[in-house]
Design a protein around this motif. Structure first.
Motif, PDB file in Angstrom:
ATOM      1  N   ARG A 152       0.819  -1.220   0.000  1.00 32.94           N
ATOM      2  CA  ARG A 152       0.000   0.000   0.000  1.00 32.94           C
ATOM      3  C   ARG A 152       0.854   1.272   0.000  1.00 32.94           C
ATOM      4  O   ARG A 152       0.407   2.315  -0.480  1.00 32.94           O
ATOM      5  N   LYS A 153       2.072   1.205   0.542  1.00 36.64           N
ATOM      6  CA  LYS A 153       2.916   2.396   0.626  1.00 36.64           C
ATOM      7  C   LYS A 153       3.777   2.627  -0.606  1.00 36.64           C
ATOM      8  O   LYS A 153       4.490   3.628  -0.684  1.00 36.64           O
ATOM      9  N   ILE A 154       3.756   1.712  -1.557  1.00 37.40           N
ATOM     10  CA  ILE A 154       4.544   1.895  -2.771  1.00 37.40           C
ATOM     11  C   ILE A 154       4.079   3.143  -3.508  1.00 37.40           C
ATOM     12  O   ILE A 154       2.878   3.409  -3.624  1.00 37.40           O
ATOM     13  N   LYS A 155       5.031   3.921  -4.012  1.00 33.85           N
ATOM     14  CA  LYS A 155       4.734   5.190  -4.665  1.00 33.85           C
ATOM     15  C   LYS A 155       5.088   5.137  -6.147  1.00 33.85           C
ATOM     16  O   LYS A 155       5.787   4.235  -6.604  1.00 33.85           O
ATOM     17  N   GLN A 156       4.619   6.123  -6.839  1.00 32.17           N
ATOM     18  CA  GLN A 156       5.044   6.329  -8.222  1.00 32.17           C
ATOM     19  C   GLN A 156       5.344   7.808  -8.390  1.00 32.17           C
ATOM     20  O   GLN A 156       4.485   8.664  -8.155  1.00 32.17           O
ATOM     21  N   ILE A 202       0.045   5.649  -4.243  1.00 29.25           N
ATOM     22  CA  ILE A 202      -1.002   5.213  -5.188  1.00 29.25           C
ATOM     23  C   ILE A 202      -1.938   4.170  -4.582  1.00 29.25           C
ATOM     24  O   ILE A 202      -2.869   3.711  -5.234  1.00 29.25           O
ATOM     25  N   ASN A 203      -1.687   3.789  -3.290  1.00 29.77           N
ATOM     26  CA  ASN A 203      -2.603   2.958  -2.514  1.00 29.77           C
ATOM     27  C   ASN A 203      -3.012   1.685  -3.269  1.00 29.77           C
ATOM     28  O   ASN A 203      -4.165   1.497  -3.653  1.00 29.77           O
ATOM     29  N   ILE A 204      -2.046   0.783  -3.482  1.00 31.14           N
ATOM     30  CA  ILE A 204      -2.305  -0.475  -4.178  1.00 31.14           C
ATOM     31  C   ILE A 204      -2.955  -1.465  -3.217  1.00 31.14           C
ATOM     32  O   ILE A 204      -2.452  -1.710  -2.120  1.00 31.14           O
ATOM     33  N   THR A 205      -4.060  -2.034  -3.614  1.00 33.30           N
ATOM     34  CA  THR A 205      -4.807  -2.970  -2.768  1.00 33.30           C
ATOM     35  C   THR A 205      -4.321  -4.394  -2.992  1.00 33.30           C
ATOM     36  O   THR A 205      -4.297  -4.865  -4.135  1.00 33.30           O
ATOM     37  N   PRO A 206      -3.934  -5.140  -1.940  1.00 31.95           N
ATOM     38  CA  PRO A 206      -3.527  -6.539  -2.090  1.00 31.95           C
ATOM     39  C   PRO A 206      -4.716  -7.412  -2.501  1.00 31.95           C
ATOM     40  O   PRO A 206      -5.843  -7.201  -2.049  1.00 31.95           O
ATOM     41  N   THR A 207      -4.460  -8.407  -3.355  1.00 34.02           N
ATOM     42  CA  THR A 207      -5.520  -9.301  -3.822  1.00 34.02           C
ATOM     43  C   THR A 207      -5.184 -10.771  -3.587  1.00 34.02           C
ATOM     44  O   THR A 207      -6.059 -11.559  -3.226  1.00 34.02           O
ATOM     45  N   PHE A 208      -3.927 -11.170  -3.784  1.00 31.87           N
ATOM     46  CA  PHE A 208      -3.534 -12.578  -3.679  1.00 31.87           C
ATOM     47  C   PHE A 208      -2.407 -12.739  -2.665  1.00 31.87           C
ATOM     48  O   PHE A 208      -1.598 -11.827  -2.460  1.00 31.87           O
ATOM     49  N   ILE A 209      -2.349 -13.926  -2.043  1.00 30.09           N
ATOM     50  CA  ILE A 209      -1.173 -14.373  -1.314  1.00 30.09           C
ATOM     51  C   ILE A 209      -0.712 -15.655  -1.991  1.00 30.09           C
ATOM     52  O   ILE A 209      -1.469 -16.616  -2.116  1.00 30.09           O
ATOM     53  N   LEU A 210       0.523 -15.648  -2.480  1.00 25.99           N
ATOM     54  CA  LEU A 210       1.093 -16.768  -3.231  1.00 25.99           C
ATOM     55  C   LEU A 210       2.110 -17.470  -2.347  1.00 25.99           C
ATOM     56  O   LEU A 210       3.060 -16.842  -1.873  1.00 25.99           O
ATOM     57  N   VAL A 211       1.925 -18.803  -2.138  1.00 26.80           N
ATOM     58  CA  VAL A 211       2.777 -19.539  -1.200  1.00 26.80           C
ATOM     59  C   VAL A 211       3.173 -20.882  -1.802  1.00 26.80           C
ATOM     60  O   VAL A 211       2.466 -21.428  -2.657  1.00 26.80           O
ATOM     61  N   PRO A 212       4.293 -21.459  -1.326  1.00 26.04           N
ATOM     62  CA  PRO A 212       4.623 -22.839  -1.680  1.00 26.04           C
ATOM     63  C   PRO A 212       3.744 -23.794  -0.869  1.00 26.04           C
ATOM     64  O   PRO A 212       3.100 -23.368   0.106  1.00 26.04           O
ATOM     65  N   TYR A 251       4.518 -14.376  -1.153  1.00 24.60           N
ATOM     66  CA  TYR A 251       4.308 -13.155  -1.925  1.00 24.60           C
ATOM     67  C   TYR A 251       2.892 -12.625  -1.697  1.00 24.60           C
ATOM     68  O   TYR A 251       1.932 -13.387  -1.542  1.00 24.60           O
ATOM     69  N   VAL A 252       2.776 -11.317  -1.677  1.00 26.67           N
ATOM     70  CA  VAL A 252       1.475 -10.641  -1.700  1.00 26.67           C
ATOM     71  C   VAL A 252       1.398  -9.871  -3.017  1.00 26.67           C
ATOM     72  O   VAL A 252       2.315  -9.110  -3.353  1.00 26.67           O
ATOM     73  N   ILE A 253       0.302 -10.062  -3.758  1.00 23.78           N
ATOM     74  CA  ILE A 253       0.224  -9.568  -5.133  1.00 23.78           C
ATOM     75  C   ILE A 253      -1.072  -8.788  -5.328  1.00 23.78           C
ATOM     76  O   ILE A 253      -2.123  -9.151  -4.793  1.00 23.78           O
ATOM     77  N   ALA A 254      -0.992  -7.732  -6.120  1.00 25.36           N
ATOM     78  CA  ALA A 254      -2.173  -6.927  -6.453  1.00 25.36           C
ATOM     79  C   ALA A 254      -2.838  -7.470  -7.710  1.00 25.36           C
ATOM     80  O   ALA A 254      -2.221  -8.171  -8.527  1.00 25.36           O
ATOM     81  N   LEU A 265      -5.313  -5.268 -12.626  1.00 21.87           N
ATOM     82  CA  LEU A 265      -6.045  -4.045 -12.952  1.00 21.87           C
ATOM     83  C   LEU A 265      -5.580  -2.875 -12.075  1.00 21.87           C
ATOM     84  O   LEU A 265      -5.691  -1.713 -12.465  1.00 21.87           O
ATOM     85  N   MET A 266      -5.055  -3.216 -10.887  1.00 19.20           N
ATOM     86  CA  MET A 266      -4.579  -2.193  -9.958  1.00 19.20           C
ATOM     87  C   MET A 266      -3.105  -1.870 -10.196  1.00 19.20           C
ATOM     88  O   MET A 266      -2.703  -0.701 -10.272  1.00 19.20           O
ATOM     89  N   ALA A 267      -2.284  -2.913 -10.322  1.00 20.28           N
ATOM     90  CA  ALA A 267      -0.847  -2.733 -10.556  1.00 20.28           C
ATOM     91  C   ALA A 267      -0.313  -4.003 -11.195  1.00 20.28           C
ATOM     92  O   ALA A 267      -0.767  -5.103 -10.885  1.00 20.28           O
ATOM     93  N   GLN A 268       0.669  -3.866 -12.074  1.00 19.27           N
ATOM     94  CA  GLN A 268       1.184  -5.004 -12.824  1.00 19.27           C
ATOM     95  C   GLN A 268       2.455  -5.543 -12.188  1.00 19.27           C
ATOM     96  O   GLN A 268       3.160  -4.846 -11.468  1.00 19.27           O
TER      97      GLN A 268
END
Length: 716
Positions: free
Chosen positions: A580-584, A589-599, A656-659, A662-665
């Motif tokens: 959420r704190k990542i900037k451009q 730009i308040n990126i919303t997390p959508t997925f958690i990717l794990v082994p 990993y936490v991934i957006a 549509l929000m961020a690539q």
């Protein structure tokens, strides 16, 4: 491999100066008041033909946009284009409807035409053949790929002819439609040699038949053997087809006789007699040209000139002129909805394909297709081969090896197997799971070159406008990352041994696994070749030179490590905060997390964190000294859990936490020309007696932005 997928269909019937293809009369569109019925004259479906110039089988595509459509064409009986007595009416209002050309057949009021109309209306006469002439074309050598008129075409094992300028000439009522096997492909309007056209056209019809018939009696090659050498059978031909092919056979025998050693020449005739014959021939030709020009008054000059240069006799020219005059004067008729009806070969291909697909587990919904395939559901590969030979009017040899050779030479047998192979591969591809495609950005690329993913830098915060009204200029930065498609392929072969073993399991199991493998390859490349670089930190990004996962970027970190980063409620909160704190360009730009990717090693922990409504907290000391805290799970239903076993090879503790893309690539999956499924093409092996196919997938996986994904090392 960059060839495009193509299919082959039944072959058209051939004539000396035009090609004839079977067309469809729709009984449901009968208009008794106008004595008319709707027809479909042509589509862009490829057809197999036999080119008489080279006596070789080729594929042909008629470009619908290249058709020169007259207002009407004559409706004839049995392709008899040399007498007005054979005209049964006309086909009018020719027009393009999608990738088809349609028209409406109107019947004349004379007795013969009315009798033909009654047979069509009552369903006794169903076969119609449309004749057309080709003026310009492009030939592609076997295996060659070329763009013609904005469309990409790829030739298979045969030459592929793209007819770019052609004209419908006539439609004929015939008792039996065109044989589905390849027929003779005449040169016609395709710039034939002057000598070959003149030698045939200069003879009257009766003289042509009688003289060539006499020469054929002593021919070393019989007509039925000549047909068999070209994959045709005498008893499968209609009367009109037999007449046309006999003329071609006679012409070929005449040419062969001309090239054969000749006996000692007879004493030369007096020069005066030779000059007299030459003068008579010149006079006869002048009379023909004069008559054609006189009779062609009011007709398109191009048609008149063609009649002269192609050697038409006067009667044939008159018939063609009459048809064009009527076409120019006839009003258009209404065209209704159209449909396509398959011939016997197409029906067999469809039934065999459906039967094999059902056996392979492919989902077939249409009950009509399932019903058509009922008789072939239990058929083996050899049974299908015999059925394919029967459809094409060929004998099915008892010897299995000979049966295989004959079956693979037909259009239907390889097409049916190839179609079900393609469907099985597509089904396996669709059914296979992919975690990467759930969050990666899909891209369409037009070629194999590297493409730039341009990301515009955001404007800074708007400045307050003062009393003077001056607005400060903002600046726009630009970031770019490369992405491209590559080709991954695999070969699939059916050998003579497989055929003798009657192993249909090759089409019920192997293609499904091949399709699944194509889908799994996307995740293989993405995780094993991209995310695994630099022990999990990923490749360096072009925009700033830092690794995909970095803790030192000015606009925010997307990576953290240490003992406190093992997957837990606290570390998951920390990862969400990083995202959420990542900037451009220095702006949040308040990126919303959508997925958690794990082994798989972290699947249980991830599921508990996301799907539990409460968190049980264990603290040291007695309950009286315990700090009072809330036990509501703030992560409940906030993320979608993706479990990927390929991550274990990178790290069993990283996550990993991934957006949403549509929000961020983060990663991009590139498909060549938007074709996201594999392509299947027939490529028979050169070193093995059998049939072969290539299955290939044009796809690439590349990182195009770091802002849409955060990685935790998971442990020190």
């Amino acid at each position: 491999m960059t060839e495009l997928h193509h299919t082959t269909r039944a072959a058209p019937d051939q004539r000396r100066d035009l090609t004839a293809r079977a067309i469809h009369v729709r009984a449901a569109t009968v208009d008794e008041a106008q004595r008319s019925v709707e027809v479909i004259l042509a589509t862009e479906t490829p057809a197999v033909v036999l080119d008489s110039r080279t006596w070789s089988v080729i594929d042909e595509v008629l470009r619908v946009d290249g058709a020169d459509l007259p207002a009407q064409i004559p409706l004839l009986a049995d392709h008899d284009r040399y007498s007005i007595e054979s005209v049964r009416g006309s086909i009018r209002d020719l027009k393009r409807v999608g990738d088809t050309i349609t028209g409406r057949a109107f019947f004349a009021a004379d007795d013969d035409s009315l009798r033909a109309w009654a047979k069509v209306k009552d369903g006794h006469l169903t076969d119609v053949s449309a004749g057309y002439g080709v003026r310009e074309f492009v030939d592609l050598a076997p295996g060659e790929t070329r763009s013609v008129g904005g469309k990409a075409y790829t030739a298979g094992q045969r030459t592929l002819r793209i007819s770019t300028k052609w004209t419908p000439r006539e439609g004929s009522l015939v008792p039996i439609g065109a044989d589905p096997a390849a027929k003779i492909r005449e040169a016609g309007e395709l710039a034939p040699s002057t000598a070959s056209v003149t030698s045939v056209a200069s003879l009257s019809d009766s003289t042509h038949r009688s003289e060539l018939a006499a020469m054929t009696k002593d021919s070393a090659m019989k007509f039925d053997a000549w047909l068999a050498a070209r994959g045709l059978a005498l008893d499968s031909l209609s009367p009109a087809q037999r007449t046309a092919l006999t003329a071609d056979f006679d012409a070929e025998q005449t040419r062969a006789a001309a090239l054969a050693p000749k006996p000692a020449a007879a004493p030369a005739a007096p020069v005066a007699d030779s000059e007299s014959a030459r003068a008579a021939g010149i006079a006869q030709e002048r009379d023909r040209v004069k008559a054609i020009r006189a009779n062609g008054d009011g007709v398109d000059s191009a048609i008149v000139e063609r009649a002269i240069t192609d050697g038409w006799d006067v009667s044939r020219a008159n018939a063609e002129f009459l048809a064009h005059i009527r076409a120019a004067r006839q009003p258009a008729a209404k065209v209704e909805a159209v449909q396509i009806v398959a011939d016997a070969a197409d029906k067999f291909v469809r039934a065999a394909e459906t039967a094999l697909a059902l056996r392979a587990g492919v989902k077939i919904i249409d009950p009509k297709l399932i019903s058509e395939a009922a008789t072939l559901r239990g058929a083996g590969m050899q049974d299908l081969a015999r059925a394919a030979c029967s459809v094409h009017g060929l004998d099915a040899p008892m010897a299995i090896g000979d049966l295989f050779k004959r079956a693979i030479s037909t259009y239907s047998f390889p097409t049916a197997l190839g179609n079900v192979l393609n469907r099985s591969i597509q089904q396996g591809y669709q059914d296979a799971a992919s975690t990467l495609l759930q969050f990666a950005q899909r891209k369409e690329v037009k070629d194999f070159r590297q493409n730039k993913n341009i990301r515009m830098g955001r404007f800074g915060r708007p400045e307050r406008v003062g009393r003077g009204g001056e607005i400060i200029h903002g600046t726009v930065g630009e970031e770019a990352e490369n992405f491209q498609a590559l080709t991954y392929g695999q070969r699939f072969t059916i050998s003579r041994e497989d055929f003798i073993n009657d192993d249909l399991g090759l089409f019920t199991e192997v293609p499904m696994r091949l399709g699944s493998s194509m889908k799994m390859n996307i995740d293989d490349v993405g995780y094993k070749d991209v995310l695994s670089i630099a022990t999990g930190l990923g490749p360096n990004m072009l925009s700033d030179g830092a690794a995909l996962f970095s803790a030192a970027r000015t606009d925010g970190a997307n990576y953290f490590s240490g003992a406190t980063t093992a997957l837990s409620s606290a570390s998951l909160s920390a990862a969400k905060q990083l995202l959420r704190k990542i900037k451009q360009s220095g702006r949040e730009i308040n990126i919303t997390p959508t997925f958690i990717l794990v082994p798989p090693e972290l699947e249980q922990t991830a599921q508990e964190l996301v799907n539990s409504t409460q968190i049980i907290i264990s603290e040291a000391g007695s309950s009286t000294n315990a700090t009072t805290r809330g036990n509501t799970n703030v992560h409940f239903n906030s993320l979608q859990v993706l479990v990927e076993p390929r991550l274990s090879a990178i790290s069993a503790t990283a996550w990993y936490v991934i957006a949403s893309n549509l929000m961020a690539q983060s990663l991009a999956v590139s498909f060549l020309q938007g074709q996201d499924a594999p392509t299947v093409e027939r490529r028979d092996p050169a070193d093995v007696l059998g049939m072969g196919w290539f299955a290939y997938h044009d796809v690439g996986i590349d990182p195009i932005d770091w802002r849409g994904i955060v990685r935790s090392k998971g442990a020190a």
